[in-house]
Design a protein around this motif. Structure first.
Motif, PDB file in Angstrom:
ATOM      1  N   THR A   1       0.912  -1.137   0.079  1.00  0.00           N
ATOM      2  CA  THR A   1      -0.090  -0.036  -0.162  1.00  0.00           C
ATOM      3  C   THR A   1       0.969   1.202   0.194  1.00  0.00           C
ATOM      4  N   LEU A   2       0.634   2.047  -0.934  1.00  0.00           N
ATOM      5  CA  LEU A   2       1.622   3.359  -1.251  1.00  0.00           C
ATOM      6  C   LEU A   2       0.814   4.557  -0.332  1.00  0.00           C
ATOM      7  N   ILE A   3       1.747   5.117   0.562  1.00  0.00           N
ATOM      8  CA  ILE A   3       1.374   6.169   1.469  1.00  0.00           C
ATOM      9  C   ILE A   3       2.417   7.478   1.169  1.00  0.00           C
ATOM     10  N   ASP A   4       1.689   8.557   0.832  1.00  0.00           N
ATOM     11  CA  ASP A   4       2.229   9.627   0.555  1.00  0.00           C
ATOM     12  C   ASP A   4       2.401  10.425   1.823  1.00  0.00           C
ATOM     13  N   VAL A   5       3.542  10.678   2.357  1.00  0.00           N
ATOM     14  CA  VAL A   5       3.776  11.432   3.509  1.00  0.00           C
ATOM     15  C   VAL A   5       4.063  12.821   3.280  1.00  0.00           C
ATOM     16  N   ARG A   6       3.813  13.382   2.373  1.00  0.00           N
ATOM     17  CA  ARG A   6       3.806  14.859   2.220  1.00  0.00           C
ATOM     18  C   ARG A   6       2.711  15.546   2.855  1.00  0.00           C
ATOM     19  N   THR A   7       2.471  16.828   2.819  1.00  0.00           N
ATOM     20  CA  THR A   7       1.277  17.492   3.231  1.00  0.00           C
ATOM     21  C   THR A   7       0.049  17.233   2.247  1.00  0.00           C
ATOM     22  N   ASP A   8      -1.077  17.304   3.062  1.00  0.00           N
ATOM     23  CA  ASP A   8      -2.368  17.239   2.155  1.00  0.00           C
ATOM     24  C   ASP A   8      -2.724  18.006   1.076  1.00  0.00           C
ATOM     25  N   GLU A   9      -1.836  19.304   0.896  1.00  0.00           N
ATOM     26  CA  GLU A   9      -1.814  20.028  -0.112  1.00  0.00           C
ATOM     27  C   GLU A   9      -1.163  19.543  -1.358  1.00  0.00           C
ATOM     28  N   GLU A  10       0.145  19.096  -0.898  1.00  0.00           N
ATOM     29  CA  GLU A  10       1.047  18.451  -1.998  1.00  0.00           C
ATOM     30  C   GLU A  10       0.493  17.281  -2.472  1.00  0.00           C
TER      31      GLU A  10
ATOM     32  N   ALA B   1      -2.880  16.706  -2.818  1.00  0.00           N
ATOM     33  CA  ALA B   1      -3.929  17.112  -3.650  1.00  0.00           C
ATOM     34  C   ALA B   1      -3.393  17.793  -4.855  1.00  0.00           C
ATOM     35  N   THR B   2      -2.311  18.407  -4.969  1.00  0.00           N
ATOM     36  CA  THR B   2      -1.789  18.979  -6.132  1.00  0.00           C
ATOM     37  C   THR B   2      -1.272  17.695  -7.156  1.00  0.00           C
ATOM     38  N   GLY B   3      -0.971  16.541  -6.726  1.00  0.00           N
ATOM     39  CA  GLY B   3      -0.298  15.552  -7.626  1.00  0.00           C
ATOM     40  C   GLY B   3       0.309  14.524  -6.652  1.00  0.00           C
ATOM     41  N   HIS B   4      -0.173  13.298  -6.872  1.00  0.00           N
ATOM     42  CA  HIS B   4       0.202  12.061  -6.160  1.00  0.00           C
ATOM     43  C   HIS B   4       0.347  10.822  -7.128  1.00  0.00           C
ATOM     44  N   LEU B   5       0.983   9.805  -6.490  1.00  0.00           N
ATOM     45  CA  LEU B   5       1.120   8.722  -7.144  1.00  0.00           C
ATOM     46  C   LEU B   5      -0.307   7.715  -7.358  1.00  0.00           C
ATOM     47  N   ALA B   6      -0.678   7.316  -8.402  1.00  0.00           N
ATOM     48  CA  ALA B   6      -2.016   6.543  -8.455  1.00  0.00           C
ATOM     49  C   ALA B   6      -2.162   5.538  -7.483  1.00  0.00           C
TER      50      ALA B   6
ATOM     51  N   ILE C   1       9.706  10.578  -5.372  1.00  0.00           N
ATOM     52  CA  ILE C   1       9.136  10.803  -6.621  1.00  0.00           C
ATOM     53  C   ILE C   1      10.405  11.390  -7.836  1.00  0.00           C
ATOM     54  N   ASP C   2      11.239  12.327  -7.095  1.00  0.00           N
ATOM     55  CA  ASP C   2      12.114  13.003  -7.984  1.00  0.00           C
ATOM     56  C   ASP C   2      13.192  11.981  -8.311  1.00  0.00           C
ATOM     57  N   GLY C   3      13.675  11.334  -7.402  1.00  0.00           N
ATOM     58  CA  GLY C   3      14.896  10.189  -7.732  1.00  0.00           C
ATOM     59  C   GLY C   3      14.517   9.368  -8.555  1.00  0.00           C
ATOM     60  N   ALA C   4      13.210   8.797  -8.549  1.00  0.00           N
ATOM     61  CA  ALA C   4      12.683   7.495  -9.394  1.00  0.00           C
ATOM     62  C   ALA C   4      12.010   8.135 -10.816  1.00  0.00           C
ATOM     63  N   ASN C   5      12.320   9.377 -10.827  1.00  0.00           N
ATOM     64  CA  ASN C   5      11.457  10.149 -12.234  1.00  0.00           C
ATOM     65  C   ASN C   5      10.138   9.594 -12.247  1.00  0.00           C
ATOM     66  N   LEU C   6       9.284  10.074 -11.408  1.00  0.00           N
ATOM     67  CA  LEU C   6       7.997   9.574 -11.335  1.00  0.00           C
ATOM     68  C   LEU C   6       7.056  10.744 -11.434  1.00  0.00           C
TER      69      LEU C   6
ATOM     70  N   LEU D   1       2.093  11.519 -11.740  1.00  0.00           N
ATOM     71  CA  LEU D   1       1.516  11.992 -10.886  1.00  0.00           C
ATOM     72  C   LEU D   1      -0.102  12.492 -11.166  1.00  0.00           C
ATOM     73  N   VAL D   2      -1.047  12.190 -10.390  1.00  0.00           N
ATOM     74  CA  VAL D   2      -2.394  12.374 -10.660  1.00  0.00           C
ATOM     75  C   VAL D   2      -2.988  13.215  -9.599  1.00  0.00           C
ATOM     76  N   ALA D   3      -3.974  14.120 -10.014  1.00  0.00           N
ATOM     77  CA  ALA D   3      -5.016  14.766  -8.971  1.00  0.00           C
ATOM     78  C   ALA D   3      -6.272  14.389  -9.260  1.00  0.00           C
TER      79      ALA D   3
END
Length: 387
Positions: free
Chosen positions: A291-300, A302-307, A361-366, A370-372
């Motif tokens: 299960t993928l979990i984004d630990v950035r802020t909720d606004e980051e 919302a701007t774009g995350h991994l599917a 995201i940056d190091g893996a060139n993903l 990103l989706v919103a």
């Protein structure tokens, strides 16, 4: 603070004659509304502000070129820019309509040209990421400490330590170890703690009391007091970090209590703890897809995350970790991997089956994946659509 004016991102930045205080005040005030700077605690935002570059452009000036790599967060403060990559219609972006960084992907997925008099802010992405990591981990630690009722009388002091100058020199993942390695030391007014020129073997935090910083003046042959320091302040760490003699003397002006950190313990804190990581192309090879979990802020997020990924900001990890199931495998991710490594380390110690996405995201060139608008929430340890 740097103020710049010019037509090309390939030209060097030059400081111009303008009010530094005014620019600094404007940048800090504006930064409070930008994503993700708006997630920074005031102390960290204040430290970051002098490193913000403000750039003025005229209509037709190039902000950045498609395919360029600048490792910056670029924000539109005033005016309008046009984003285009030769495919489809150009996109016009107005300052009042966005608080997110412009086309934030490396290499740049498009070119940006000012279509009017425009002002932008540039911030080094790695510096911002470090500040976010330190700020959010300090929030996590304070949430954890607040649950330990036996520490009530020390909470305020510990919060000051977490926000101290030493915190900025230690890898974020190691910060919580500081408290376990400190030893108390009772001191008295007039007692000299450090002497300029001596070799350092430890550093100190002031828990109670005040001290004065003195520097030897070779001209007068006397020690001149240059600053006063109080509770929460760390001193003596520069001699350990740079392996140089003490650059100042420290003398107590009141009775107090210091917390001493030995060099051996300090050296351990400078080396980032080991964390389980997995490369993006290895996710499918795990025994079960995590299960993928984004630990950035909720606004980051919302701007774009991994599917098909959920969001638990690092700063809220203490409160929201109950949403995770210890039996499930989770892979945390962020932009650089810095915040996700910290999250994986902190929860891994508690028995959770967690890893960090190597390089983020940056190091893996993903960035182009990103989706919103496709949000997920955790229920019983699993992701479900948040729509």
């Amino acid at each position: 603070m740097i103020f710049t004016s010019g037509a090309s991102v390939h030209e060097p930045y030059y400081a111009c004659e303008t009010s530094i205080d005014t620019l600094h005040e404007h940048a800090v005030a504006t930064a409070r509304t930008l994503v993700p700077l708006n997630a920074l605690q005031p102390r960290f935002l204040t430290d970051l502000a002098p490193h913000i570059a403000v750039q003025a452009l005229s209509a037709g000036d190039l902000l950045f070129a498609e395919g360029s790599v600048d490792h910056q967060h670029i924000y539109l403060l005033f005016g309008e820019v046009e984003l285009f990559n030769g495919v489809g219609l150009p996109e016009r972006v107005r300052a009042e309509a966005t608080s997110a960084p412009l086309a934030h992907q490396q290499p740049r997925p498009c070119s940006a040209v000012a279509t009017s008099d425009t002002t932008v802010v540039r911030i080094d992405s790695d510096l911002l990421d470090r500040s976010l990591s330190w700020s959010q981990i300090s929030q996590y630690l304070m949430s954890e400490l607040a649950l330990q009722r036996d520490l009530d009388e020390d909470i305020e002091w510990m919060q000051t330590v977490v926000n101290s100058n030493l915190f900025l020199k230690v890898p974020p993942v190691n910060v919580e170890q500081i408290f376990a390695r400190l030893t108390p030391m009772v001191v008295h007014a007039g007692e000299r703690i450090l002497r300029q020129g001596e070799i350092g073997d430890c550093c100190y935090f002031i828990k109670e009391g005040e001290a004065v910083v003195g520097v030897y003046n070779e001209v007068t042959g006397t020690v001149e007091n240059v600053a006063k320091i109080g509770p929460g302040r760390c001193f003596g760490e520069d001699a350990l970090v740079y392996e140089k003699p003490r650059n100042a003397s420290i003398t107590m002006t009141t009775d107090g209590v210091l917390m001493r950190l030995e060099q051996a313990d300090f050296d351990l804190l400078l080396h980032e703890a080991s964390v389980d990581e997995v490369a993006a192309n290895e996710l499918g090879g795990l025994p079960e897809f995590p299960t993928l979990i984004d630990v950035r802020t909720d606004e980051e997020y919302a701007t774009g995350h991994l599917a098909c990924s959920g969001n638990i900001p690092l700063s809220l990890l203490s409160m929201k970790k109950r949403l995770l199931s210890p039996g499930n495998r989770y892979v945390f991710y962020c932009n650089s991997g810095r915040r996700s490594r910290a999250a994986a380390y902190l929860l891994g110690k508690e028995g959770y089956n967690v890893m960090s996405l190597a390089g983020g995201i940056d190091g893996a060139n993903l960035g182009d994946q990103l989706v919103a608008g496709e949000n997920y929430v955790l229920r019983d340890g699993h992701l479900v659509s948040g729509q």
